[in-house]
Design an enzyme around this catalytic site. Structure first.
Site: not given
Length: 326
Positions: A61, A65-66, A69, A73, A90, A156, A186
């Site tokens: 996850r 999430h990194d 966005v 990085d 987050n 999302p 998931h």
């Protein structure tokens, strides 16, 4: 002379690839003294996984999430009063200590060589491997971003429609098939009652449950997630108890049976845009390979913003302080 010119052109080409920050397999080979970078990360993840197998889903996850966005990085690792860590989606991200431990070991072995962004990508791969998902090769050579802003976190939502989710993935260069495979992350992990209570009691403000949910599953979830909002218990995303912590196709089989927990997960098994892909994956024997391919493709989301190799994953190097926005 022609052969020399050709060799020179190839050499220049390789230099240009390096300068543009292109990713490659085996980037760290022979770059960290006698230390095997990928093995070092694996051993850290393996030790943490043995202590807490749920860390696997957390690391996968974190990578997602990194990357969504500003590219992959490691901006999600940066501390700050309004950094990405503080954005609502987050707040439940965890596993930072795993990345920090691996980074600390590698900094001692070869200071300033291994990026935090690469450690996230390798750790996510190792989490998948340890959860039975096979081992895919990870491209490395990323650098760490200098910017981390909560205001830029636009992930999302699990309440998105399938078409909204497809649009969000396409903005990252990922197609609908990539999306369905990546949602397969998931197959491990949990969510909490707060993200599914509306499906049980007031779906889309109808004061009724989500009609797409299997009734037996709803009866079970009502016991776990009563209407009282103070109860925020954990619920497995894969509702097959024997497979809830294994990377496999069980998740897809469950959503076909209308036993998906998150609204978007369930919708992918029913929507004409994705249902055939879900059915194909559920009955495939190459899920591990193709899931790995999708993870590598996501891991290649890179922007051209200024970057560095951080000494510590939670702060940028002092020389770059003026460039850090938070």
């Amino acid at each position: 002379m022609k052969m020399v010119a050709a060799a020179f052109a190839i050499a220049i080409g390789l230099i240009l690839v390096n300068l543009t920050g292109a990713l490659e397999f085996g980037f760290y080979k022979n770059k960290c003294m006698l230390t095997d970078v990928e093995d070092t990360v694996f051993r850290v993840v393996q030790r943490r996984f043995r202590q807490d197998p749920t860390i696997a889903a957390a690391l996968v996850r974190m990578h997602f999430h990194d990357c969504f966005v500003n590219g992959c990085d490691a901006s999600i690792l940066l501390d700050g009063s309004s950094s990405e860590k503080t954005a609502t989606p987050n707040l439940s991200v965890r596993g930072y200590e795993v990345i920090d431990e691996a980074k600390s070991i590698l900094e001692r072995a070869c200071e300033g060589v291994v990026s935090c962004a690469d450690i996230i990508a390798m750790a996510a791969r190792d989490a998948v491997t340890l959860s039975g998902g096979g081992r895919y090769n990870v491209e490395t050579g990323r650098k760490d971003g200098l910017e981390s802003l909560a205001s830029k976190v636009d992930l999302p939502s699990p309440k998105f429609s399938v078409s909204q989710s497809i649009d969000a993935f396409e903005k990252q260069g990922l197609n609908v098939t990539d999306m369905v495979y990546l949602l397969g992350g998931h197959t491990i992990g949990v969510t909490h009652c707060s993200l599914l209570r509306d499906r049980l009691y007031n779906f889309e403000n109808t004061t009724k449950p989500d009609p797409t949910m299997d009734q037996a599953l709803r009866d079970k979830l009502i016991e776990i997630c009563p209407q009282d909002p103070s109860n925020n218990a954990a619920v497995n995303l894969d509702q097959d108890p024997s497979s809830a912590f294994k990377v496999d196709t069980s998740f897809y089989k469950q959503i076909i049976l209308r036993r998906g927990i998150l609204q978007l997960d369930q919708a992918t098994a029913l929507d004409p845009l994705t249902k055939d892909i879900v059915a194909s994956i559920a009955n495939s024997n190459d899920f591990n390979f193709k899931f790995g391919q999708a993870m590598v493709k996501m891991g290649a989301i890179i922007t051209d913003s200024p970057k560095e190799i951080r000494k510590s994953c939670s702060v940028i190097n002092s020389a770059s302080t003026n460039n850090f926005l938070f």
